[in-house]
Design an enzyme around this catalytic site. Structure first.
Site, PDB file in Angstrom:
ATOM      1  N   CYS A 122      -1.467   0.706   7.360  1.00  0.00           N
ATOM      2  CA  CYS A 122      -2.907   0.412   7.438  1.00  0.00           C
ATOM      3  C   CYS A 122      -3.297  -0.820   6.611  1.00  0.00           C
ATOM      4  O   CYS A 122      -3.525  -1.903   7.146  1.00  0.00           O
ATOM      5  CB  CYS A 122      -3.738   1.615   6.985  1.00  0.00           C
ATOM      6  SG  CYS A 122      -3.523   3.079   8.024  1.00  0.00           S
ATOM      7  N   ARG A 123      -3.378  -0.663   5.303  1.00  0.00           N
ATOM      8  CA  ARG A 123      -3.955  -1.719   4.471  1.00  0.00           C
ATOM      9  C   ARG A 123      -3.070  -2.946   4.309  1.00  0.00           C
ATOM     10  O   ARG A 123      -3.512  -4.081   4.540  1.00  0.00           O
ATOM     11  CB  ARG A 123      -4.329  -1.156   3.092  1.00  0.00           C
ATOM     12  CG  ARG A 123      -5.463  -0.147   3.160  1.00  0.00           C
ATOM     13  CD  ARG A 123      -5.581   0.637   1.882  1.00  0.00           C
ATOM     14  NE  ARG A 123      -4.444   1.550   1.701  1.00  0.00           N
ATOM     15  CZ  ARG A 123      -4.229   2.288   0.631  1.00  0.00           C
ATOM     16  NH1 ARG A 123      -5.065   2.204  -0.388  1.00  0.00           N
ATOM     17  NH2 ARG A 123      -3.189   3.092   0.576  1.00  0.00           N
ATOM     18  N   SER A 124      -1.820  -2.750   3.882  1.00  0.00           N
ATOM     19  CA  SER A 124      -0.995  -3.945   3.616  1.00  0.00           C
ATOM     20  C   SER A 124      -0.601  -4.699   4.893  1.00  0.00           C
ATOM     21  O   SER A 124      -0.528  -5.931   4.852  1.00  0.00           O
ATOM     22  CB  SER A 124       0.220  -3.613   2.741  1.00  0.00           C
ATOM     23  OG  SER A 124       1.098  -2.691   3.346  1.00  0.00           O
ATOM     24  N   CYS A 136       0.864  -1.185   0.000  1.00  0.00           N
ATOM     25  CA  CYS A 136       0.000   0.000   0.000  1.00  0.00           C
ATOM     26  C   CYS A 136       0.897   1.231   0.000  1.00  0.00           C
ATOM     27  O   CYS A 136       2.067   1.146  -0.396  1.00  0.00           O
ATOM     28  CB  CYS A 136      -0.972  -0.025   1.183  1.00  0.00           C
ATOM     29  SG  CYS A 136      -0.190  -0.030   2.808  1.00  0.00           S
ATOM     30  N   ASP A 175      -7.968   3.842   0.896  1.00  0.00           N
ATOM     31  CA  ASP A 175      -7.055   4.324   1.930  1.00  0.00           C
ATOM     32  C   ASP A 175      -7.867   4.861   3.112  1.00  0.00           C
ATOM     33  O   ASP A 175      -8.625   5.815   2.968  1.00  0.00           O
ATOM     34  CB  ASP A 175      -6.206   5.446   1.312  1.00  0.00           C
ATOM     35  CG  ASP A 175      -5.161   5.982   2.266  1.00  0.00           C
ATOM     36  OD1 ASP A 175      -5.205   5.646   3.469  1.00  0.00           O
ATOM     37  OD2 ASP A 175      -4.301   6.738   1.803  1.00  0.00           O
ATOM     38  N   ASN A 194       2.273   1.436   4.425  1.00  0.00           N
ATOM     39  CA  ASN A 194       2.551   0.167   5.125  1.00  0.00           C
ATOM     40  C   ASN A 194       2.224   0.254   6.624  1.00  0.00           C
ATOM     41  O   ASN A 194       2.879  -0.383   7.453  1.00  0.00           O
ATOM     42  CB  ASN A 194       4.004  -0.295   4.898  1.00  0.00           C
ATOM     43  CG  ASN A 194       4.264  -1.747   5.326  1.00  0.00           C
ATOM     44  OD1 ASN A 194       5.353  -2.074   5.782  1.00  0.00           O
ATOM     45  ND2 ASN A 194       3.290  -2.616   5.192  1.00  0.00           N
TER      46      ASN A 194
HETATM   47  P1  4NP Z   1      -1.809   2.761   4.048  1.00  0.00           P
HETATM   48  O1  4NP Z   1      -2.467   4.104   4.631  1.00  0.00           O
HETATM   49  O2  4NP Z   1      -1.242   3.098   2.708  1.00  0.00           O
HETATM   50  O3  4NP Z   1      -2.951   1.821   3.974  1.00  0.00           O
HETATM   51  O4  4NP Z   1      -0.745   2.341   5.050  1.00  0.00           O
HETATM   52  C1  4NP Z   1      -1.766   5.304   4.705  1.00  0.00           C
HETATM   53  C2  4NP Z   1      -0.921   5.547   5.746  1.00  0.00           C
HETATM   54  C3  4NP Z   1      -0.255   6.758   5.834  1.00  0.00           C
HETATM   55  C4  4NP Z   1      -0.439   7.717   4.852  1.00  0.00           C
HETATM   56  C5  4NP Z   1      -1.278   7.460   3.793  1.00  0.00           C
HETATM   57  C6  4NP Z   1      -1.931   6.238   3.714  1.00  0.00           C
HETATM   58  N1  4NP Z   1       0.210   8.955   4.958  1.00  0.00           N
HETATM   59  O5  4NP Z   1      -0.047   9.826   4.118  1.00  0.00           O
HETATM   60  O6  4NP Z   1       1.033   9.152   5.856  1.00  0.00           O
END
Ligand code: 4NP
Length: 154
Positions: free
Chosen positions: A12-14, A7, A123, A10
């Protein structure tokens, strides 16, 4: 089979996909045939544990993510993984751009395995709590589909 979920951050989703797939593989007696990891295309959160909201949503369904630490996708991953699964199209496009020429890993959108109408895991980072439960719904369906696709082989 070596699988890498990807993602943006790294956190939240992955990491959710990594924890859910590990648990499902263990329950199915398939853990020894898979190596599961996750990474982000971005580097902002490298070394951090998954987001507290992600961990809380996962814990409610029995998945523990606290031991995971964020890492960034490395060009070497395109040689050391068999399957690299992106959570959304933006991250898939990023992976396609960084893929070293001639590298063998197969790249795909994670939810392509479900055959469902939803193509991307949204996201949840800037949204409310419901977004984290939605991630789990989609990830659980995606992991079931992955196991149906690859659990019987090799
Ligand atoms: P992820 O979510 O891609 O599912 O881990 C996010 C975590 C942090 C950010 C964006 C998406 N960020 O902008 O910091």
């Amino acid at each position: 089979m070596r699988i890498l979920f990807v993602c943006l951050g790294n956190i939240c989703r992955s990491p959710t996909a990594e924890g859910v797939l590990r648990t499902k593989l263990a329950k199915a007696g398939l853990a020894q045939r898979f190596e599961v990891a996750s990474a982000g295309t971005g580097d902002w959160h490298v070394g951090k544990a998954p987001d507290a909201r992600t961990q809380a949503a996962a814990r409610k369904r029995g998945y523990g993510l606290s031991a995971q630490r964020a890492q960034q996708v490395d060009p070497e991953d395109f040689f050391s993984r068999d399957l690299i699964l992106a959570m959304d199209r933006a991250n898939l496009a990023h992976l396609e751009r960084m893929r070293p020429e001639g590298s063998p890993a197969q790249l795909a959108l994670f939810l392509d395995y479900t055959g469902a109408a939803v193509a991307e895991v949204p996201d949840p980072y800037y949204g409310g709590e419901a977004g984290f439960d939605e991630v789990l719904d989609l990830v659980e369906a995606g992991c079931d589909a992955l196991i149906a696709e690859y659990g019987g082989r090799r």
